[in-house]
Design an enzyme around this catalytic site. Structure first.
Site: not given
Ligand SMILES: NC(=O)c1ccc[n+]([C@@H]2O[C@H](COP(=O)([O-])OP(=O)(O)OC[C@H]3O[C@@H](n4cnc5c(N)ncnc54)[C@H](O)[C@@H]3O)[C@@H](O)[C@H]2O)c1
Length: 239
Positions: A121, A134
């Site tokens: 991120s 985070y």
């Molecule tokens: N959305 C953003 O703005 C953003 C920005 C930078 C980084 N990220 C990172 O990208 C990644 C995905 O985020 P996203 O926004 O797509 O989130 P999201 O909530 O849409 O998807 C996250 C997924 O992780 C799964 N997950 C969570 N805990 C789990 C566990 N214990 N075991 C197995 N699966 C698990 C969830 O079930 C979900 O399907 C994360 O690491 C997040 O930190 C997101």
């Protein structure tokens, strides 16, 4: 690919499958419309991470690319930050990528084009208030990737931390009420004034833009990127 059930992970799983890779879509709640037969695992446990790696090896016979993308967010001022939330954030955002790398390492060392890609991120590079767990975990995963890049160099393994700004996913949508409460503003104001505040270009990133970046890194031209953050943050960390 972990976190493949939603948001960024789901877009990456679809993109890598479209690129011709055999993808094991791993999640707590796998998407029904994702590529291949999904695999259910709780990645907060050692057993869950080992089972995910074993399932990929069993199904495909080898593991060339590991993408660690599972995660969640908690927003709270430090004095109220629940200790359990801290523990859970570190387990999924930092320990799971470590365990996946550890368990997949022997297979990556044998692969023709081995890649370890963590979805980190912009919070691996910059902090925001109320996100102690985070931000700390994301800074940690950049340290992990840098270490893997050095350890994997001889075997040709490249390791990168993809660092997006805010992406249009359920994880971001779920933060809006918490941010509104923490900052004492309406939800609309929280999106415009708090969430999009760090972006120089005021829009959310689409999950497909992150997936395209991962596709490039996993592809034949991505191997020179190693030990680095690969940042797509609409200008967040430029200032
Ligand atoms: N959305 C953003 O703005 C953003 C920005 C930078 C980084 N990220 C990172 O990208 C990644 C995905 O985020 P996203 O926004 O797509 O989130 P999201 O909530 O849409 O998807 C996250 C997924 O992780 C799964 N997950 C969570 N805990 C789990 C566990 N214990 N075991 C197995 N699966 C698990 C969830 O079930 C979900 O399907 C994360 O690491 C997040 O930190 C997101």
């Amino acid at each position: 690919m972990t976190g493949a059930g939603s948001g960024i992970g789901s877009a990456i799983a679809d993109r890598l499958a479209a690129d011709g890779l055999d993808v094991l879509a791993v999640d707590l709640k796998p998407a029904e419309d994702g590529p291949g037969e999904p695999f259910e695992a709780d990645l907060t446990t050692r057993e869950g991470n080992l089972a995910a790696v074993d399932a990929a090896l069993e199904r495909f016979g080898a593991l060339d690319v590991v993408v660690a993308g599972a995660g969640f967010q908690r927003v709270s001022p430090i004095a109220d930050f629940a200790e359990d939330d801290w523990d859970d954030l570190l387990k999924i955002l930092l320990t799971s990528p470590f365990l996946l790398a550890k368990y997949a390492w022997p297979s990556l060392c044998r692969a023709d084009r081995p890649r370890f890609i963590a979805i980190a991120s912009a919070h691996a590079l910059a902090a925001s208030p109320y996100k102690a767990g985070y931000v700390s975990a994301k800074h940690g995963v950049l340290g992990l990737v840098r270490t893997l890049a050095l350890e994997g160099a001889e075997a040709g393994i490249s390791a990168t931390a993809v660092c997006p700004g805010f992406v249009r996913t359920p994880l971001v949508e779920a933060q809006i009420p918490d941010q509104a409460e923490a900052h004492g503003v309406s939800e609309e104001q929280a999106l415009e004034q708090v969430i999009l505040a760090p972006h120089a270009i005021k829009r959310l990133i689409e999950p497909e833009e992150v997936a395209a970046t991962v596709s490039f890194l996993a592809g034949p031209d991505g191997g020179a990127f190693t030990g680095v953050p690969v940042t797509l943050d609409l200008g967040w960390t430029a200032s």
